[in-house]
Design an enzyme around this catalytic site. Structure first.
Site, PDB file in Angstrom:
ATOM      1  N   ARG A 170       0.803  -1.219   0.000  1.00  0.00           N
ATOM      2  CA  ARG A 170       0.000   0.000   0.000  1.00  0.00           C
ATOM      3  C   ARG A 170       0.835   1.268   0.000  1.00  0.00           C
ATOM      4  NH1 ARG A 170      -2.111  -3.778   3.358  1.00  0.00           N
ATOM      5  NH2 ARG A 170      -4.106  -4.695   2.729  1.00  0.00           N
ATOM      6  N   GLU A 190       6.368 -11.577  14.766  1.00  0.00           N
ATOM      7  CA  GLU A 190       5.946 -12.358  15.934  1.00  0.00           C
ATOM      8  C   GLU A 190       5.946 -13.845  15.616  1.00  0.00           C
ATOM      9  OE1 GLU A 190       3.275  -8.654  15.763  1.00  0.00           O
ATOM     10  OE2 GLU A 190       4.344  -9.979  14.393  1.00  0.00           O
TER      11      GLU A 190
END
Length: 251
Positions: free
Chosen positions: A140, A177
């Site tokens: 984006r 993560e």
């Protein structure tokens, strides 16, 4: 080209601190709590784009960016443009999986006024800051970066996922993560001495922006600032980015 693992850190200047109270995009904070990574990005010495840097453990110690103490003036949170931008962003529950609230900027793009407001706010901030390159983070960042670059007279450099760019590339690996990822840019696209703005639509954990900063600094560029439309404050990306400040429109 060797790749280099980085760590997370960030700080943010926010125009609207009242937008979201839940997570967005692809991270569910209930399933993926704030990762126990060290609180600063690992810094690399500037190098030529064709030579991998030597390993270093030097760390940034970052301070919060404040528009009131900066030469970069920011519009106030009661600016009507911020309200239009906020209203134009759609929140989709349970996408792409249950428990996630996805911040959908495609509805912002359907509103020409709000989309122009978004670009105008960034252009007003950076038009007199001698930015020579706008680095857009896939995907984006490719939407917001080119019109900003054109308006301020800077080149646009795409920072892509692995194996998307033809020809020689320089890459930066970073931790997530749930694993690792990597971004790449063309060798020679950014030169030593360039003044860079990093642009993306959203900051979550701050890992991708941190990787972008390291990649640019490795080739000798100066990162003026990072800029995003949206921040997800509960994921604490602002605590992991670094001494390169982050300008955010909506939070």
């Amino acid at each position: 080209m060797n790749t280099h693992k980085i760590l997370f850190n960030s700080n943010v200047d926010i125009l609207n601190p009242q937008r979201f109270s839940h997570s967005g995009n692809f991270v569910n904070p209930l399933k993926y709590p704030t990762p126990p990574f060290p609180p600063t990005c690992q810094k690399y010495q500037p190098i030529s784009a064709s030579t991998p840097p030597a390993a270093t453990t030097t760390r940034h110690h970052f301070h919060t960016y404040s528009s009131s103490s900066s030469h970069m003036a920011a519009p106030t949170s009661d600016d009507d443009r911020i309200s239009r931008i906020t209203s134009a962003i759609r929140v989709i529950p349970d996408f792409p999986k249950p428990g996630i609230l996805f911040q959908d900027i495609t509805t912002l793009l359907l509103d020409p006024v709000a989309f122009k407001d978004t670009i105008d706010l960034f252009v007003e901030r950076y038009k007199d800051k001698d930015v020579s390159v706008v680095a857009g983070v896939e995907a984006r960042g490719f939407i917001f970066g080119p019109p900003i670059a054109l308006a301020i007279g800077a080149k646009f450099v795409p920072m892509r996922k692995p194996n998307k760019l033809p020809g020689p590339v320089i890459s930066e690996e970073y931790s997530l993560e749930y694993g690792k990822d990597k971004i790449e840019m063309h060798v020679g696209a950014v030169e030593a001495g360039d003044r860079a703005l990093v642009i993306d639509d959203l900051i979550a954990t701050g890992g991708t922006l941190c990787a972008a900063i390291n990649l640019l600094e490795r080739v000798g560029a100066h990162v003026v600032e990072c800029a995003c439309v949206i921040e997800l404050p509960e994921l604490k990306g602002r605590d992991r980015l670094g001494d390169k400040p982050l300008f955010v429109l909506v939070s």
